[in-house]
Design a protein around this motif. Sequence first.
Motif, PDB file in Angstrom:
ATOM      1  N   UNK A  31     -16.161 -18.946  81.401  1.00  0.00           N
ATOM      2  CA  UNK A  31     -16.095 -17.587  80.879  1.00  0.00           C
ATOM      3  C   UNK A  31     -14.752 -17.324  80.229  1.00  0.00           C
ATOM      4  N   UNK A  32     -14.765 -16.972  78.933  1.00  0.00           N
ATOM      5  CA  UNK A  32     -13.532 -16.794  78.179  1.00  0.00           C
ATOM      6  C   UNK A  32     -13.167 -15.358  77.900  1.00  0.00           C
ATOM      7  N   UNK A  33     -13.505 -14.450  78.828  1.00  0.00           N
ATOM      8  CA  UNK A  33     -13.020 -13.073  78.715  1.00  0.00           C
ATOM      9  C   UNK A  33     -11.632 -12.953  79.325  1.00  0.00           C
ATOM     10  N   UNK A  34     -11.149 -11.727  79.483  1.00  0.00           N
ATOM     11  CA  UNK A  34      -9.794 -11.544  79.981  1.00  0.00           C
ATOM     12  C   UNK A  34      -9.646 -12.019  81.420  1.00  0.00           C
ATOM     13  N   UNK A  54     -16.176 -21.733  77.354  1.00  0.00           N
ATOM     14  CA  UNK A  54     -16.780 -20.470  76.933  1.00  0.00           C
ATOM     15  C   UNK A  54     -17.894 -20.799  75.950  1.00  0.00           C
ATOM     16  N   UNK A  55     -19.078 -20.260  76.174  1.00  0.00           N
ATOM     17  CA  UNK A  55     -20.221 -20.639  75.351  1.00  0.00           C
ATOM     18  C   UNK A  55     -20.186 -20.024  73.953  1.00  0.00           C
ATOM     19  N   UNK A  56     -19.389 -18.965  73.772  1.00  0.00           N
ATOM     20  CA  UNK A  56     -19.225 -18.401  72.427  1.00  0.00           C
ATOM     21  C   UNK A  56     -17.761 -18.455  72.032  1.00  0.00           C
ATOM     22  N   UNK A  57     -17.141 -17.310  71.769  1.00  0.00           N
ATOM     23  CA  UNK A  57     -15.724 -17.264  71.411  1.00  0.00           C
ATOM     24  C   UNK A  57     -14.935 -16.560  72.504  1.00  0.00           C
ATOM     25  N   UNK A  58     -13.634 -16.769  72.517  1.00  0.00           N
ATOM     26  CA  UNK A  58     -12.765 -16.077  73.462  1.00  0.00           C
ATOM     27  C   UNK A  58     -12.890 -14.572  73.230  1.00  0.00           C
ATOM     28  N   UNK A  59     -13.127 -13.830  74.301  1.00  0.00           N
ATOM     29  CA  UNK A  59     -13.228 -12.359  74.278  1.00  0.00           C
ATOM     30  C   UNK A  59     -14.383 -11.869  73.411  1.00  0.00           C
ATOM     31  N   UNK A  60     -15.407 -12.686  73.212  1.00  0.00           N
ATOM     32  CA  UNK A  60     -16.515 -12.272  72.349  1.00  0.00           C
ATOM     33  C   UNK A  60     -17.466 -11.298  73.044  1.00  0.00           C
ATOM     34  N   UNK A  61     -17.395 -11.193  74.369  1.00  0.00           N
ATOM     35  CA  UNK A  61     -18.287 -10.299  75.096  1.00  0.00           C
ATOM     36  C   UNK A  61     -17.614  -8.980  75.425  1.00  0.00           C
ATOM     37  N   UNK A  62     -17.570  -8.650  76.703  1.00  0.00           N
ATOM     38  CA  UNK A  62     -17.028  -7.375  77.158  1.00  0.00           C
ATOM     39  C   UNK A  62     -15.576  -7.176  76.751  1.00  0.00           C
ATOM     40  N   UNK A  63     -14.789  -8.242  76.727  1.00  0.00           N
ATOM     41  CA  UNK A  63     -13.342  -8.114  76.538  1.00  0.00           C
ATOM     42  C   UNK A  63     -12.932  -7.710  75.127  1.00  0.00           C
ATOM     43  N   UNK A  64     -13.845  -7.686  74.177  1.00  0.00           N
ATOM     44  CA  UNK A  64     -13.524  -7.168  72.845  1.00  0.00           C
ATOM     45  C   UNK A  64     -14.253  -5.862  72.566  1.00  0.00           C
ATOM     46  N   UNK A  65     -14.853  -5.269  73.598  1.00  0.00           N
ATOM     47  CA  UNK A  65     -15.643  -4.042  73.423  1.00  0.00           C
ATOM     48  C   UNK A  65     -15.081  -2.889  74.246  1.00  0.00           C
ATOM     49  N   UNK A  66     -13.785  -2.908  74.521  1.00  0.00           N
ATOM     50  CA  UNK A  66     -13.178  -1.870  75.349  1.00  0.00           C
ATOM     51  C   UNK A  66     -12.836  -0.643  74.517  1.00  0.00           C
ATOM     52  N   UNK A  67     -12.324   0.383  75.190  1.00  0.00           N
ATOM     53  CA  UNK A  67     -11.850   1.588  74.498  1.00  0.00           C
ATOM     54  C   UNK A  67     -10.471   1.396  73.906  1.00  0.00           C
ATOM     55  N   UNK A  68      -9.893   0.224  74.074  1.00  0.00           N
ATOM     56  CA  UNK A  68      -8.539  -0.113  73.610  1.00  0.00           C
ATOM     57  C   UNK A  68      -7.459   0.631  74.403  1.00  0.00           C
ATOM     58  N   UNK A  69      -7.837   1.280  75.483  1.00  0.00           N
ATOM     59  CA  UNK A  69      -6.872   2.031  76.282  1.00  0.00           C
ATOM     60  C   UNK A  69      -6.343   1.190  77.436  1.00  0.00           C
ATOM     61  N   UNK A 175      -7.366  -5.455  72.250  1.00  0.00           N
ATOM     62  CA  UNK A 175      -7.947  -6.152  73.399  1.00  0.00           C
ATOM     63  C   UNK A 175      -8.257  -7.625  73.131  1.00  0.00           C
ATOM     64  N   UNK A 176      -8.921  -7.936  72.022  1.00  0.00           N
ATOM     65  CA  UNK A 176      -9.287  -9.326  71.753  1.00  0.00           C
ATOM     66  C   UNK A 176      -8.048 -10.186  71.511  1.00  0.00           C
ATOM     67  N   UNK A 177      -7.088  -9.654  70.769  1.00  0.00           N
ATOM     68  CA  UNK A 177      -5.853 -10.418  70.526  1.00  0.00           C
ATOM     69  C   UNK A 177      -5.092 -10.650  71.825  1.00  0.00           C
ATOM     70  N   UNK A 178      -5.143  -9.662  72.721  1.00  0.00           N
ATOM     71  CA  UNK A 178      -4.459  -9.831  73.992  1.00  0.00           C
ATOM     72  C   UNK A 178      -5.085 -10.964  74.807  1.00  0.00           C
ATOM     73  N   UNK A 179      -6.421 -11.003  74.859  1.00  0.00           N
ATOM     74  CA  UNK A 179      -7.097 -12.084  75.574  1.00  0.00           C
ATOM     75  C   UNK A 179      -6.756 -13.442  74.953  1.00  0.00           C
ATOM     76  N   UNK A 180      -6.740 -13.496  73.629  1.00  0.00           N
ATOM     77  CA  UNK A 180      -6.377 -14.741  72.943  1.00  0.00           C
ATOM     78  C   UNK A 180      -4.941 -15.155  73.261  1.00  0.00           C
ATOM     79  N   UNK A 181      -4.048 -14.166  73.328  1.00  0.00           N
ATOM     80  CA  UNK A 181      -2.652 -14.474  73.634  1.00  0.00           C
ATOM     81  C   UNK A 181      -2.509 -15.061  75.032  1.00  0.00           C
TER      82      UNK A 181
END
Length: 404
Positions: A31-34, A54-69, A175-181
């Motif tokens: 699992x490649x989420x945060x 990770x079967x797709x991309x890093x943060x491609x699921x829940x971790x790139x769909x946040x409120x950014x808060x 959010x997605x850039x943070x997970x990638x970082x």
Amino acid sequence: MSELATPGPLEERRNGLETLAREEWDLVVVGGGIVGAGVLLDAASRGLRAALVEQEDIASGTSSKSSRLVHGGLRYLEQFHFGLVREALSERSRLMRLAPHLVRPEKSSSRSTGCRPCIGSSMAAAWCSTTCLAPRGTWAGRDNLGVGATLEIAPDLRRDGLRGGILYHDAVEDDARYALAVVRTALARGALALTRVMATSVQDEDGSVAGLRVTDTLSGNELHVKTRRIVDATGVWAARADRAFAGTPATLVPSRGSHLIVRRDRIALQHGLTIRVPGKVVFIIPWNAYWLIGTTDHPDADVPEHVAATPTEVDELLAAVNGTLQVDLTRGDLVGTYAGFRPLVGTARRGSTVTVSREHRVQVDRPGFVRVSGGKYNDLPPDGCRRRRRSARGGRRTAKVRNR
């Protein structure tokens, strides 16, 4: 003098797949989420030989769909989760210090209604308490505003019952850039991370983990990964019966959170805005040239591969905005929508997941196999990662993860 050719992305990936199959790993994260990224970094930082698939991309699921808060947890404070608020504020301060290019301060406001002597008493008390719980030296303050000052920063507010407002400090993140970082930092410390690689089954030996079977979804090739410890960080997708890690004894409650995207010039606000609706809050968050409006909080046992905002949720969020602001937003004003699933652990009450805890839960299914559920971006604590690593060594138990 000839220079050594730098391998391209495809060659690097082929080399990574060979390394994944050839070596024996102390820990493999699925699992490649945060959450998975955080576990990978913690393991690599402790000198463990760790890999992530990770079967797709890093943060491609829940971790790139946040409120950014990255907020202090007003809703959690109202539910008397003081420990969660304190750790959220502490982690927010830490993220601001460690990743200022990805997490930045942002002012937000909320309207106050009611009698003048007790303007926004519950909200003011909540933010006052939040300020007291924040670490020393942070910027978790707030200002009480009169009607005139409130309308200066939010001229579209409805005047009916308006008695003033509160201006407070929050933070927003990419959010997605943070997970990638986080993943890139783990790679720099010797970890391996591969995308488009799907875990298909766990191999057991005498009741303990003996390895992991994975498939390269680009080539279709199957690989056997040698490891004695696996961390399942697949979130809500662990609840699907067609997944390798299906079925969790802990009560996993998938909660759908949807957001609207509107142009900045459509709503006259100087800062973000918090809107109170029965039982929850809706945020209007500045994001580049747009406003993000969300989020919803509804249980949904049907977890699709790609989730989208439902028409009912779109109408729910539009009604929340139009009930507070004189803007008359319609579906025609929407630039887009997005939605994600929160992997909460608990029990939904009266068809809502608003009160379900956002804390991490760590569960050991059998020696060497650990599931991590729940959590938020700003409560991925180092101490929690240590507990994940320790619990992977054996002993069946379920534990909440908290920062200390």
